[in-house]
Design an enzyme around this catalytic site. Structure first.
Site, PDB file in Angstrom:
ATOM      1  N   LEU A  72     -23.987 -11.657 -45.469  1.00  0.00           N
ATOM      2  CA  LEU A  72     -23.433 -11.393 -46.796  1.00  0.00           C
ATOM      3  C   LEU A  72     -24.230 -10.251 -47.410  1.00  0.00           C
ATOM      4  O   LEU A  72     -25.442 -10.151 -47.200  1.00  0.00           O
ATOM      5  CB  LEU A  72     -23.551 -12.631 -47.696  1.00  0.00           C
ATOM      6  CG  LEU A  72     -22.727 -13.864 -47.315  1.00  0.00           C
ATOM      7  CD1 LEU A  72     -23.021 -15.010 -48.275  1.00  0.00           C
ATOM      8  CD2 LEU A  72     -21.239 -13.558 -47.301  1.00  0.00           C
ATOM      9  N   ASP A  73     -23.549  -9.389 -48.171  1.00  0.00           N
ATOM     10  CA  ASP A  73     -24.270  -8.342 -48.904  1.00  0.00           C
ATOM     11  C   ASP A  73     -25.356  -8.976 -49.758  1.00  0.00           C
ATOM     12  O   ASP A  73     -25.212 -10.117 -50.223  1.00  0.00           O
ATOM     13  CB  ASP A  73     -23.320  -7.564 -49.817  1.00  0.00           C
ATOM     14  CG  ASP A  73     -22.409  -6.630 -49.044  1.00  0.00           C
ATOM     15  OD1 ASP A  73     -22.643  -6.431 -47.842  1.00  0.00           O
ATOM     16  OD2 ASP A  73     -21.445  -6.122 -49.652  1.00  0.00           O
ATOM     17  N   ARG A  74     -26.408  -8.252 -50.006  1.00  0.00           N
ATOM     18  CA  ARG A  74     -27.534  -8.775 -50.784  1.00  0.00           C
ATOM     19  C   ARG A  74     -27.083  -9.372 -52.111  1.00  0.00           C
ATOM     20  O   ARG A  74     -27.556 -10.435 -52.520  1.00  0.00           O
ATOM     21  CB  ARG A  74     -28.535  -7.645 -51.049  1.00  0.00           C
ATOM     22  CG  ARG A  74     -29.799  -8.092 -51.775  1.00  0.00           C
ATOM     23  CD  ARG A  74     -30.545  -6.901 -52.326  1.00  0.00           C
ATOM     24  NE  ARG A  74     -29.750  -6.239 -53.366  1.00  0.00           N
ATOM     25  CZ  ARG A  74     -30.101  -5.107 -53.961  1.00  0.00           C
ATOM     26  NH1 ARG A  74     -31.216  -4.494 -53.613  1.00  0.00           N
ATOM     27  NH2 ARG A  74     -29.349  -4.568 -54.898  1.00  0.00           N
ATOM     28  N   THR A  76     -24.139 -10.503 -52.989  1.00  0.00           N
ATOM     29  CA  THR A  76     -23.089 -11.507 -52.889  1.00  0.00           C
ATOM     30  C   THR A  76     -23.728 -12.872 -52.660  1.00  0.00           C
ATOM     31  O   THR A  76     -24.614 -13.018 -51.821  1.00  0.00           O
ATOM     32  CB  THR A  76     -22.131 -11.181 -51.728  1.00  0.00           C
ATOM     33  OG1 THR A  76     -21.565  -9.898 -51.932  1.00  0.00           O
ATOM     34  CG2 THR A  76     -21.021 -12.214 -51.629  1.00  0.00           C
TER      35      THR A  76
END
Length: 632
Positions: A72-74, A76
């Site tokens: 997951l993106d940082r 998110t």
């Protein structure tokens, strides 16, 4: 004695409540926003994988293996799955690679309008400048490996709820591309709220959450579903009800402080730093308040005026909440809107000498920053002796200083010089107009064992000192220029807004060929672009050839208020290598010796208080800092 970093319960390896499910094959967690799945740098310790492994070891697990199949993106939050056994990898990998895993996200957007409540987004994604992606609309349903260039991204969306101009969307990606959901929504005019990279409206965080993950269990083959409801921030944004951040009383403020502390895990648990900012105002959801941790004590700063005035935080609520974090004692600093009302920064109404909650610290104590010792005084006026927002810049100075002659201007207590000496600077000159500050700087250097003959501290007004140094042919390989926003001496006034360019030009004239200037300002009225323009113009005026001008990021414990620029602007300017033309108006004096003792004083002839402080000399009282920099 250097006090330990207290409040260890604020920085656990992993919160047990983040674990959604666990068995011998899988562990599924609810990742907080702001935490990377896996650290891009080897020395980072604040990513999910590193922290979860540390938690498992601390729990006595025989094996801390974690197989990574999903990222997951940082920024998110939400459901994140790892395998716990290598034997489970193949079955899980087949599902992710075969796209039979069903992922469901929730995103907040504004301006949904009369769009269809359901739809499918098809784009080709290609890299864009600045680490972003760009979406190109894809027509038809051809195979993804043919035509159009870029990687095919497919996402199905459904409107969950809409209130006025605000909406929550359910998103189900059928492909897994970098930034897929963020860039696709931005491409159709619905950037996710809190996503500055793609033009989203300002918010305390990126309002994108991985709400559900469905797959077949790797051992049993049974369908498994893991869920995490969207955090409260989504409903709060959708409701558009501006809640007062302090309306919830002590418990709500304590909770916000603990959440802010969680975002400092990497600094606090690195093991070499015992002073950091725990709460940074609106950037952490508590406007007009900062909380700094010094070993076992906290220093709370309250900005904006007396309690009861518009925007002023409730003093007792904030102090009680801070005390509940577990510190030995809590100090308070009260900072009015207008610094002119402060005649004596040591008055009890502004800076009580003793802790207002719990036990007082020793009058002078030592803290560590990246392993370097610094003396601080928590009850001695509005400033403590070190500006914590410059921690990473001091680390950079330490890395650049080996073999260099270093000049530290507006040096305060000499923290940049300490970093330079620790990095191997061969000589340094530390200049500040305050006798108390310069004596404190000498103490900090003596604590490091710095040779006073090679590392000189000078009490002087910086402007005339720079002019005298240029006339004397002085050259430095590294100059630190970090002036206050405003300053007044007996003979001069300084405002960063109007005078920084002239000051920087004087500093550029002292740079040796191939030298570097670290320039900083925390003046909120100077935008970063304007600051860079000042530096370019100053370099031209000084006749310097700037070959690189690099913006430097702030420490992670000083987050900006959503939608605003950082209060601290830092730029590292590098000038031409040896052989470049000498600075205009100053002869090249390669290898010129450093000014020492009385020579330094003579070089500053005509400047008020231009005296070199004797080793161990000077009064021990607080520095009479003519500035507002303590408001950092």
């Amino acid at each position: 004695m250097i006090p330990r970093l207290a409040l260890s319960e604020l920085f656990p390896d992993f919160h047990p409540e983040w674990i959604l499910a666990e068995d011998e094959d899988l562990i599924v967690v609810d990742k907080p926003a702001g935490m990377s799945t896996h650290a891009p740098e080897a020395d980072r310790i604040d990513d999910v994988v590193t922290r979860l492994r540390a938690f498992l070891r601390g729990r006595g697990a025989a094996d801390d293996y974690l197989g990574i199949h999903q990222r997951l993106d940082r920024d998110t939050s939400g459901v994140l799955l790892f395998t716990r056994r290598r034997e489970a990898n193949a079955a899980v990998a087949r599902q992710f690679e075969g796209r039979t895993v069903q992922k469901t996200y929730v995103a907040a957007v504004s301006g949904f309008g009369d769009r269809a409540p359901r739809g499918t987004l098809r784009h080709r994604l290609v890299p864009a400048p600045g680490g972003a992606m760009r979406a190109i609309a894809e027509a038809g349903g051809g195979r993804e490996d043919r035509g159009g260039g870029g990687a095919l991204a497919i996402t199905r969306y459904r409107l969950l709820e809409r209130r006025g101009d605000r909406a929550l969307l359910e998103l189900r990606p059928e492909t897994g591309r970098t930034h897929q959901l963020r860039v696709q929504l931005a491409a159709i005019g619905l950037p996710i709220v809190g996503d500055p990279l793609y033009g989203g409206a300002p918010a305390p965080r990126l309002l994108l959450h991985a709400a559900e993950l469905r797959l077949d269990h790797p051992s049993t083959g049974a369908a498994a579903t893991y869920r995490s409801p969207p955090p409260a921030a989504f409903e709060a944004w959708l409701a558009a009800a501006p809640a007062h951040p302090y309306a919830g009383g002590v418990e709500a403020v304590e909770r916000a402080m603990r959440e802010a502390a969680e975002r400092r895990y990497g600094v606090a648990r690195a093991g070499d730093t015992t002073a950091l900012r725990l709460v940074h105002g609106a950037g952490d959801g508590l406007p007009s308040v900062s909380v700094d941790l010094y070993g076992e004590h906290l220093v709370v700063s309250l900005f904006g005026g007396d309690e009861g005035e518009p925007g002023a935080p409730p003093r007792d609520v904030v102090l009680d909440a801070a005390h509940r974090l577990g510190a030995k004692g809590v100090y308070v600093k009260v900072r009015p809107k207008h610094a002119s009302v402060i005649v004596d920064a040591r008055r009890e109404e502004f800076a009580p000498r003793h802790a207002v909650r719990g036990e007082s610290a020793p009058e002078e104590l030592t803290v560590l920053e990246h392993g370097l010792p610094f003396k601080v005084r928590l009850g001695d006026g509005l400033s403590t002796g070190i500006f914590l927002d410059q921690r990473e810049n001091r680390r950079r100075v330490r890395e650049l200083a080996r073999g260099a002659r270093v000049l530290n201007l507006f040096a305060y207590t000499g923290a940049f010089t300490v970093a330079a000496v620790a990095g191997g600077a061969r000589e340094s000159v530390t200049v500040d107009v305050s006798r108390g500050a310069i004596a404190w700087a000498r103490d900090n250097l003596d604590a490091l064992g710095a040779d006073p003959a090679a590392h000189v501290v000078v009490e002087a007004d910086v402007f005339p000192w720079l002019k005298a140094a240029a006339q004397a042919g002085q050259r430095f390989d590294l100059i630190v220029l970090d002036p206050p926003s405003f300053a007044t001496t007996k003979k001069s006034r300084f405002s960063a807004a109007s005078d920084f360019g002239a000051l920087a030009a004087l500093a550029f004239r002292l740079l040796a060929p191939g030298g570097r200037l670290l320039a900083c300002t925390n003046h909120r009225g100077i935008a970063r672009a304007r600051f860079r323009r000042h530096l370019h113009e100053a370099a031209r005026e000084a006749g310097c050839d700037v070959v690189q001008m690099k913006d430097l990021p702030d420490p992670v414990d000083f987050p900006s208020e959503p939608g605003t620029e950082s209060h601290l602007k830092s730029v590292l300017a590098s000038v031409g290598a040896p052989g470049a033309p000498a600075a205009k108006g100053a002869p090249a004096m390669k290898g010129a010796p450093a000014m020492k003792g009385a020579q330094a004083a003579r070089a500053a002839k005509g400047a008020p208080f231009a005296r070199a402080a004797k080793p161990g000399g000077g009064r021990k009282g607080p520095p009479a800092r003519p500035s507002r920099r303590g408001a950092r």
